[in-house]
Design a protein around this motif. Structure first.
Motif, PDB file in Angstrom:
ATOM      1  N   THR A 228      60.666 -48.017   0.222  1.00 62.16           N
ATOM      2  CA  THR A 228      59.330 -47.418   0.116  1.00 62.16           C
ATOM      3  C   THR A 228      59.415 -45.906   0.048  1.00 62.16           C
ATOM      4  O   THR A 228      58.703 -45.261  -0.740  1.00 62.16           O
ATOM      5  CB  THR A 228      58.477 -47.838   1.322  1.00 62.16           C
ATOM      6  OG1 THR A 228      58.415 -49.257   1.398  1.00 62.16           O
ATOM      7  CG2 THR A 228      57.071 -47.267   1.202  1.00 62.16           C
ATOM      8  N   TYR A 229      60.299 -45.330   0.872  1.00 62.16           N
ATOM      9  CA  TYR A 229      60.463 -43.868   0.895  1.00 62.16           C
ATOM     10  C   TYR A 229      60.932 -43.347  -0.466  1.00 62.16           C
ATOM     11  O   TYR A 229      60.358 -42.385  -1.001  1.00 62.16           O
ATOM     12  CB  TYR A 229      61.460 -43.501   1.991  1.00 62.16           C
ATOM     13  CG  TYR A 229      62.040 -42.115   1.871  1.00 62.16           C
ATOM     14  CD1 TYR A 229      61.263 -40.985   2.108  1.00 62.16           C
ATOM     15  CD2 TYR A 229      63.375 -41.935   1.524  1.00 62.16           C
ATOM     16  CE1 TYR A 229      61.808 -39.709   1.996  1.00 62.16           C
ATOM     17  CE2 TYR A 229      63.928 -40.670   1.410  1.00 62.16           C
ATOM     18  CZ  TYR A 229      63.137 -39.560   1.638  1.00 62.16           C
ATOM     19  OH  TYR A 229      63.677 -38.309   1.526  1.00 62.16           O
ATOM     20  N   LEU A 230      61.945 -43.987  -1.042  1.00 62.06           N
ATOM     21  CA  LEU A 230      62.475 -43.528  -2.324  1.00 62.06           C
ATOM     22  C   LEU A 230      61.456 -43.709  -3.451  1.00 62.06           C
ATOM     23  O   LEU A 230      61.245 -42.816  -4.274  1.00 62.06           O
ATOM     24  CB  LEU A 230      63.765 -44.270  -2.653  1.00 62.06           C
ATOM     25  CG  LEU A 230      64.974 -43.948  -1.761  1.00 62.06           C
ATOM     26  CD1 LEU A 230      66.155 -44.848  -2.101  1.00 62.06           C
ATOM     27  CD2 LEU A 230      65.375 -42.478  -1.920  1.00 62.06           C
ATOM     28  N   LEU A 231      60.815 -44.880  -3.497  1.00 64.87           N
ATOM     29  CA  LEU A 231      59.828 -45.131  -4.543  1.00 64.87           C
ATOM     30  C   LEU A 231      58.628 -44.191  -4.411  1.00 64.87           C
ATOM     31  O   LEU A 231      58.086 -43.703  -5.415  1.00 64.87           O
ATOM     32  CB  LEU A 231      59.366 -46.587  -4.496  1.00 64.87           C
ATOM     33  CG  LEU A 231      60.391 -47.630  -4.967  1.00 64.87           C
ATOM     34  CD1 LEU A 231      59.829 -49.048  -4.790  1.00 64.87           C
ATOM     35  CD2 LEU A 231      60.765 -47.396  -6.439  1.00 64.87           C
ATOM     36  N   SER A 232      58.223 -43.928  -3.181  1.00 68.44           N
ATOM     37  CA  SER A 232      57.090 -43.027  -2.958  1.00 68.44           C
ATOM     38  C   SER A 232      57.437 -41.605  -3.381  1.00 68.44           C
ATOM     39  O   SER A 232      56.618 -40.896  -3.988  1.00 68.44           O
ATOM     40  CB  SER A 232      56.680 -43.044  -1.486  1.00 68.44           C
ATOM     41  OG  SER A 232      56.298 -44.345  -1.089  1.00 68.44           O
ATOM     42  N   SER A 233      58.664 -41.165  -3.062  1.00 69.75           N
ATOM     43  CA  SER A 233      59.088 -39.819  -3.457  1.00 69.75           C
ATOM     44  C   SER A 233      59.141 -39.694  -4.967  1.00 69.75           C
ATOM     45  O   SER A 233      58.684 -38.690  -5.551  1.00 69.75           O
ATOM     46  CB  SER A 233      60.458 -39.508  -2.844  1.00 69.75           C
ATOM     47  OG  SER A 233      60.417 -39.553  -1.431  1.00 69.75           O
ATOM     48  N   LEU A 234      59.693 -40.716  -5.630  1.00 71.70           N
ATOM     49  CA  LEU A 234      59.748 -40.697  -7.098  1.00 71.70           C
ATOM     50  C   LEU A 234      58.348 -40.738  -7.702  1.00 71.70           C
ATOM     51  O   LEU A 234      58.094 -40.115  -8.748  1.00 71.70           O
ATOM     52  CB  LEU A 234      60.580 -41.873  -7.596  1.00 71.70           C
ATOM     53  CG  LEU A 234      62.088 -41.805  -7.300  1.00 71.70           C
ATOM     54  CD1 LEU A 234      62.770 -43.100  -7.726  1.00 71.70           C
ATOM     55  CD2 LEU A 234      62.720 -40.614  -8.020  1.00 71.70           C
ATOM     56  N   THR A 235      57.435 -41.471  -7.062  1.00 69.77           N
ATOM     57  CA  THR A 235      56.053 -41.509  -7.549  1.00 69.77           C
ATOM     58  C   THR A 235      55.422 -40.122  -7.493  1.00 69.77           C
ATOM     59  O   THR A 235      54.723 -39.699  -8.418  1.00 69.77           O
ATOM     60  CB  THR A 235      55.225 -42.502  -6.717  1.00 69.77           C
ATOM     61  OG1 THR A 235      55.802 -43.805  -6.831  1.00 69.77           O
ATOM     62  CG2 THR A 235      53.783 -42.535  -7.193  1.00 69.77           C
ATOM     63  N   SER A 236      55.678 -39.398  -6.408  1.00 66.86           N
ATOM     64  CA  SER A 236      55.143 -38.033  -6.290  1.00 66.86           C
ATOM     65  C   SER A 236      55.703 -37.132  -7.378  1.00 66.86           C
ATOM     66  O   SER A 236      54.982 -36.315  -7.968  1.00 66.86           O
ATOM     67  CB  SER A 236      55.473 -37.455  -4.905  1.00 66.86           C
ATOM     68  OG  SER A 236      54.761 -38.127  -3.901  1.00 66.86           O
ATOM     69  N   VAL A 237      56.986 -37.269  -7.644  1.00 69.17           N
ATOM     70  CA  VAL A 237      57.609 -36.466  -8.700  1.00 69.17           C
ATOM     71  C   VAL A 237      56.975 -36.808 -10.052  1.00 69.17           C
ATOM     72  O   VAL A 237      56.670 -35.916 -10.859  1.00 69.17           O
ATOM     73  CB  VAL A 237      59.129 -36.694  -8.729  1.00 69.17           C
ATOM     74  CG1 VAL A 237      59.755 -36.060  -9.966  1.00 69.17           C
ATOM     75  CG2 VAL A 237      59.773 -36.145  -7.458  1.00 69.17           C
ATOM     76  N   ALA A 238      56.777 -38.110 -10.304  1.00 72.09           N
ATOM     77  CA  ALA A 238      56.185 -38.524 -11.576  1.00 72.09           C
ATOM     78  C   ALA A 238      54.738 -38.057 -11.703  1.00 72.09           C
ATOM     79  O   ALA A 238      54.299 -37.649 -12.780  1.00 72.09           O
ATOM     80  CB  ALA A 238      56.261 -40.037 -11.719  1.00 72.09           C
TER      81      ALA A 238
END
Length: 864
Positions: A228-238
């Motif tokens: 969840t942490y990694l996907l959420s961080s990547l979502t913020s970047v996107a």
């Protein structure tokens, strides 16, 4: 409202307390609007205030300049520049303040950032049930007025991170508890958009913080949490791709070209120096260009943080991990590999350890976890803290000679505050009445003393100096636009900063910023203008450069723009007697506006050989001549500038020499004055120029006919300065006085411009101009008639992939001419040409942002 205030009284106090403290300090110093001083100092006065003026003008008058602006040097992208400097939502407050009162707007914004930092951190501590009441004030005031904030309050563009970091951490804590990730995604996205530089640092910090938080929980670390942490961080970047992608491109073509490729593995300084930063007021001007991280956050929070490592309710693995994280953060302050990691691969130019706000946040968080109401500390632990305080004071005392910001009285007061803090930590268990108020009062005094002591060591620009200059600049800019609404550049002989064009909303050749295009800096150096990695200054022009760069008007200060009290409000930075023959077309009380009849338009037909132009000469006037003659198709003609001999040279307290340029002269009597006087008597009315190498900048005083030579003070390359024009038969003297025992006369040479030959070439280039019919900041259209073969449409616009050109409605390829400028091949005939600029990868970034937002929204609906 009454219910709201009652429920959130503590947070309201947290918000207003740092505003009241710092506002009172600013008022006591007489800073605008409270007096004759201002907050402007260093980069805030020399750079950021002009960027704020640009943002205000862009939003109110021409929004297209948010994409591209001709006020940035000769023209440059602004989307990536704005991502670093200007995307804080709080900057909208500045729209309420006119140019000369931007200083007051800056104070309002700064105070809001102090208050919001305290409010955000207070909300987090209260939300996580860590601190309440008067203790909340201790932590929030320590956070908002930490040493990093005090030392960097002039860097307004970074300060939003203190308000956004606690909200990002609140979202991260939700993820650690396997709750919704929406809060983390939302606030991290806002932080990255607000300032990607600070966002990068916070993103790095979230990983060790999450690992530590998971080590404290009873449930084993779940793969779901990390996923969840990694996907959420990547979502913020996107979600922030519309800002990030164009910004990354802008960095790779500007600041990113200076990224360090070799890493030194030795320490930058003795790590023990960091102990000096635990003394209140441990800061001065010398700490800005280089120094140690500013870590002060008050003695109570400092020793409360130490309690964490002695808290039995915390797991041992968590305490060990906290120690490792703390050690890693502190090591990052002085070990290059980690230092570079935090700073995106570049050592900071001024303001070292910019990530150190994370150290203060981390320590305050440990203190908030460990120091709880009525959790007693033993007398043994109290004695240990006393020993630590005494050892720290002794170490600081021993380092005071190496650390010029430490004084004995600062160390003494710091030790006294440390003693009181330890005593109060020990007595806190006694449940004394009003004890919480005493704790808060000690912290408020402690942090206020630190702020006042540190900030009193800096000097500031007066409000009158800024406001009077800005008023005169804006007035002449508006006057010029009333005279001519076209697209053109302006040269001037006065300056307050290199970002005057942003402040006055006009186009010239000056700029100072982190995203300065290197090709433009190199071109300026080649033509003899002051330029460096992050700045260019058009203060040393000649008729040749004025013509090519389209300097259609000259702004010449009248009597240096004297104010009513005789004070200089328009400081001169250039000597241009070759402007005197240009006609005055308008004027203000401070400035004459002269028109340059030889200025070329922004685009014009030129010889196609310019596409292969690549001379190797290091002489700026020879370069100008070859460049201009190649444009005009007269490359084989004699050069425009010819070397001249001085009529007489007088050496005073120096050995005589028949050669001038390139030699090193030494004082014969070390204690006696030494100088070199160069004399010429022009035989024509042509302009005469002197080249000066950078070696003379700090090592000599130069006068022209007995008066100081007006010159922009900072340059790193050989420059060109005008010393005479229409001075046939007059005696011209240049005196070079040594400041030191010896002086290298680097590139000291005299030249004459053949005016008739220059005017012939200029007329040739003016025969086929692009007549601009409409223009905005990022696009313009015009018509041109070409009567010769092998011509190109040459521009004085710096080349970049973002420009798209159409001839008669058909896209054409763009070329880079002279390693710097945009050009397109042009067939014979009459054509309509359009230029449009879009930041590279802007559309791709927008697409990613929109698709990610759509996907995220769809996912949330499915979960609901």
């Amino acid at each position: 409202m009454k219910t709201f205030v009652t429920r959130h009284r503590d947070l309201i106090i947290c918000f207003f307390l740092p505003i009241l403290i710092m506002g009172s300090y600013f008022a006591s110093r007489g800073m605008a609007p409270f007096g004759s001083s201002s907050l402007l100092t260093v980069d805030l006065g020399q750079q950021y205030v002009d960027f704020f003026a640009y943002l205000r003008t862009s939003l109110l008058h021409h929004p297209a300049s948010l994409l591209y602006s001709f006020s940035k040097g000769l023209g440059g992208e602004m989307w990536g520049t704005n991502a670093y400097y200007l995307l804080s939502p709080l900057n909208l407050v500045l729209l309420l303040f006119p140019h000369q009162w931007l200083t007051s707007g800056i104070m309002v914004v700064l105070l809001l950032k102090y208050g919001l930092a305290a409010l955000s951190f207070g909300w987090l501590l209260k939300h996580e049930h860590l601190q309440t009441g008067s203790r909340l004030i201790i932590f929030t005031t320590g956070y908002a007025m930490m040493g990093w904030m005090i030392a960097n309050q002039l860097n307004l563009l970074w300060l939003d991170v203190l308000a956004l970091l606690p909200l990002v951490i609140a979202g991260l804590l939700k993820i650690s508890r396997q709750e919704s990730a929406n809060m983390y995604i939302g606030w991290l996205t806002l932080l990255i958009i607000d300032n990607y530089y600070m966002g990068w640092m916070v993103c790095l910090f979230t990983l060790p913080f999450l690992l530590w938080q998971l080590s404290r929980q009873n449930a084993p670390a779940s793969k779901t949490v990390f996923k969840t942490y990694l996907l959420s961080s990547l979502t913020s970047v996107a979600l922030s791709a519309v800002v990030l992608l164009p910004t990354i491109w802008a960095l790779t073509t500007s600041k990113g070209t200076y990224t360090t490729t070799s890493i030194k593995w030795r320490l930058e300084y003795n790590p023990l120096y960091l102990f000096g930063k635990l003394v209140p007021g441990a800061f001065n001007f010398n700490q800005m260009p280089s120094g140690q991280a500013n870590l002060y956050l008050g003695m109570l929070p400092l020793f409360a943080g130490l309690l964490y490592f002695f808290t039995p309710t915390e797991r041992q693995r968590s305490r060990w991990l906290a120690g490792a994280i703390t050690g890693g953060l502190l090591l990052s302050c002085c070990w290059p590999p980690l230092d570079l990691l935090w700073h995106l691969g570049q050592f900071p130019v001024w303001y070292p350890a910019r990530f150190s706000f994370l150290i203060s946040f981390w320590w305050l968080w440990l203190a908030a976890v460990a120091w709880r109401p009525h959790r007693p500390i033993s007398w043994r632990l109290a004695l240990l803290l006393v020993a630590i305080a005494g050892s720290g004071a002794g170490l600081a005392w021993g380092l005071r000679k190496q650390l010029d910001y430490l004084t004995p009285w600062q160390i003494g007061i710091g030790l006294l505050l440390a003693g009181l803090a330890i005593a109060m930590l020990y007595l806190d268990q006694r449940r004394l009445s009003y004890f919480g108020v005493a704790l808060a009062a000690l912290t408020i005094f402690d942090l206020s003393f630190n702020a006042v002591t540190a900030l009193n060591k800096l000097s500031y620009v007066s409000q009158a100096q800024f406001a009077n200059y800005t008023k005169a600049l804006v007035k002449v800019s508006q006057q010029n636009r009333q005279t001519d609404h076209g697209l053109y550049r302006i040269a001037k002989d006065f300056a307050r900063t290199k970002d005057d064009p942003f402040q006055g909303d006009f186009f010239t050749g000056d700029h100072f910023g982190s995203t300065m295009e290197p090709t433009v800096s190199k071109f300026f150096q080649r033509i003899g203008q002051p330029a460096g990695d992050g700045y260019v200054t058009y203060s040393n022009g000649t008729p040749v450069t004025d013509s090519f760069l389209g300097m259609k008007y000259y702004w010449q200060a009248q009597r240096q723009g004297l104010g009513p009290a005789g004070n200089v409000i328009l400081p001169l930075v250039a000597n241009r007697p070759d402007w005197k023959q240009a006609p005055v077309v308008s004027q203000t009380s401070a400035v004459q506006i002269r028109q340059n009849r030889w200025a070329l338009p922004l685009a014009f037909a030129a010889n196609a050989r310019i596409l292969q132009f690549n001379p190797t000469t290091l002489d700026p006037l020879s370069y100008q001549s070859q460049f201009y003659q190649t444009l005009a198709g007269q490359a084989k003609e004699p050069e425009l500038f010819t070397v001249q001999n001085f009529d007489h040279v007088e050496f005073v307290n120096l050995p005589t020499s028949r050669q001038i340029t390139g030699i090193t002269v030494r004082r014969q009597k070390l204690m006696a004055p030494a100088q070199l006087t160069l004399t010429i008597k022009p035989q024509t009315n042509d302009p005469y120029y002197l080249t000066l190498g950078a070696a003379l900048k700090d090592n000599a005083t130069i006068t022209l006919n007995g008066r100081p030579l007006k010159q922009y003070p900072t340059y790193q390359n050989t420059i060109v300065t005008t010393i005479a024009d229409h001075a046939k038969g007059k005696t011209i003297t240049v005196t070079i006085a040594l400041k030191k025992a010896s002086l290298w006369l680097q590139n000291v040479s005299l030249y004459r411009l053949n005016r008739a030959r220059f005017e012939q070439s200029a007329r040739r280039l003016q025969t086929a101009p692009l007549k601009i019919t409409s223009w905005h900041s990022n696009r313009f259209t015009g018509t041109i008639t070409v009567t010769k073969a092998r011509q190109v449409l040459m521009t004085s616009i710096p080349y970049t992939r973002g420009w798209h050109v159409k001839i008669d409605g058909h896209p054409v390829a763009t070329h880079k001419a002279a390693q710097t400028f945009l050009a397109v091949k042009l067939p014979k005939g009459t054509h309509t040409v359009s230029f449009t600029y879009w930041p590279p990868y802007w559309w791709l970034g927008l697409t990613i942002t929109l698709l990610t937002a759509l996907g995220w929204g769809t996912w949330q609906k499915r979960k609901a």
